[in-house]
Motif scaffolding. Structure first.
Motif, PDB file in Angstrom:
ATOM      1  N   ASP A  44      -3.771   3.025 -10.832  1.00 48.22           N
ATOM      2  CA  ASP A  44      -4.545   2.653  -9.640  1.00 48.22           C
ATOM      3  C   ASP A  44      -4.801   3.882  -8.771  1.00 48.22           C
ATOM      4  N   HIS A  45      -3.756   4.704  -8.590  1.00 50.07           N
ATOM      5  CA  HIS A  45      -3.896   5.915  -7.785  1.00 50.07           C
ATOM      6  C   HIS A  45      -4.906   6.875  -8.413  1.00 50.07           C
ATOM      7  N   TRP A  71      -9.831   2.102 -19.307  1.00 53.04           N
ATOM      8  CA  TRP A  71      -8.590   2.080 -18.530  1.00 53.04           C
ATOM      9  C   TRP A  71      -7.521   1.263 -19.238  1.00 53.04           C
ATOM     10  N   PRO A  72      -6.321   1.831 -19.427  1.00 56.60           N
ATOM     11  CA  PRO A  72      -5.249   1.087 -20.095  1.00 56.60           C
ATOM     12  C   PRO A  72      -4.674  -0.036 -19.219  1.00 56.60           C
ATOM     13  N   GLU A 112       3.631   2.077 -13.666  1.00 61.50           N
ATOM     14  CA  GLU A 112       2.515   2.620 -14.460  1.00 61.50           C
ATOM     15  C   GLU A 112       1.182   2.095 -13.934  1.00 61.50           C
ATOM     16  N   GLN A 113       1.161   0.807 -13.588  1.00 56.27           N
ATOM     17  CA  GLN A 113      -0.048   0.218 -13.001  1.00 56.27           C
ATOM     18  C   GLN A 113      -0.414   0.963 -11.713  1.00 56.27           C
ATOM     19  N   THR A 114       0.600   1.234 -10.893  1.00 56.82           N
ATOM     20  CA  THR A 114       0.372   1.929  -9.617  1.00 56.82           C
ATOM     21  C   THR A 114      -0.199   3.325  -9.850  1.00 56.82           C
ATOM     22  N   GLU A 173     -13.165  10.047 -24.817  1.00 59.88           N
ATOM     23  CA  GLU A 173     -11.894  10.376 -25.463  1.00 59.88           C
ATOM     24  C   GLU A 173     -11.220  11.553 -24.740  1.00 59.88           C
ATOM     25  N   GLU A 174     -12.015  12.579 -24.446  1.00 57.50           N
ATOM     26  CA  GLU A 174     -11.465  13.747 -23.749  1.00 57.50           C
ATOM     27  C   GLU A 174     -11.005  13.366 -22.341  1.00 57.50           C
ATOM     28  N   ARG A 175     -11.804  12.541 -21.664  1.00 55.62           N
ATOM     29  CA  ARG A 175     -11.443  12.126 -20.307  1.00 55.62           C
ATOM     30  C   ARG A 175     -10.157  11.310 -20.312  1.00 55.62           C
TER      31      ARG A 175
END
Length: 198
Positions: free
Chosen positions: A70-71, A84-85, A65-67, A38-40
């Motif tokens: 990914d970054h 990961w969202p 947002e995807q990019t 959660e914190e991460r």
């Protein structure tokens, strides 16, 4: 050189995404060390907002947002353990480099003229005399002069074009400079490679 108290970027770890800077990289490393998912994740969302301000041009893409996610995944050395969202399984493709392009027929002998002009030389060697060959000679000579203006480091005199045309067609084409009129070069042709405009 190692001077006590000085810290140079050359002595630091290389950045994976230099466009975001070292501070964002430090934030990512900090996020990886947080104890709970959660914190991460909360820290990762904050980092994403910071990344967005560092690289605002990304917003012009529909999938920006995807990019960003990914970054972030790549900057964490793939070690950030969060839910990961976005799907980051394709993120590694960002760092892949395309294969170098092959030169036609292996190499180009006359780089300043290029492969297509080389092909014209070969074609001119075998063409019968006549209007068609004269037209191709004119086009080839004018293209050679433009190429020399662009890539020949300022050497674009008519004598060189005539000499090169004779040499690379094995003497078949002899340009009569007393009768041949070159096309006028425009400003784009006159810009020389590697030299700044004054």
């Amino acid at each position: 050189m190692d001077i006590k108290g000085l810290d140079y970027n050359t002595q630091r770890e290389k950045l994976i995404m230099p466009e975001y800077g070292r501070e964002i990289q430090k934030m990512v490393e900090y996020a990886c060390e947080l104890p709970t998912k959660e914190e991460r994740l909360k820290c990762a969302k904050t980092i994403i907002r910071q990344m967005e301000t560092k690289n605002p041009l990304l917003r012009e893409n529909t999938d920006y947002e995807q990019t960003l996610w990914d970054h972030l995944y790549l900057m964490s050395h793939r070690e950030l353990d969060i839910d990961w969202p976005f799907d980051v399984s394709e993120a590694d493709k960002i760092l892949s480099k395309p294969n170098p392009m092959k030169l036609p027929n292996g190499n180009i002998k006359l780089r300043h003229y290029g492969h297509l002009v080389e092909e014209l030389f070969e074609q001119l060697k075998t063409m019968p005399e006549g209007e068609e060959r004269d037209a191709l000679v004119s086009k080839t000579a004018n293209q050679m002069k433009r190429d020399l203006a662009t890539w020949g480091h300022g050497s674009m005199d008519d004598e060189r074009v005539a000499s090169d045309l004779a040499r690379f067609t094995d003497g078949v084409i002899q340009l009569d400079l007393n009768n041949f009129v070159f096309e006028k070069l425009n400003n784009n042709d006159k810009k020389q490679s590697g030299k700044k405009k004054k």
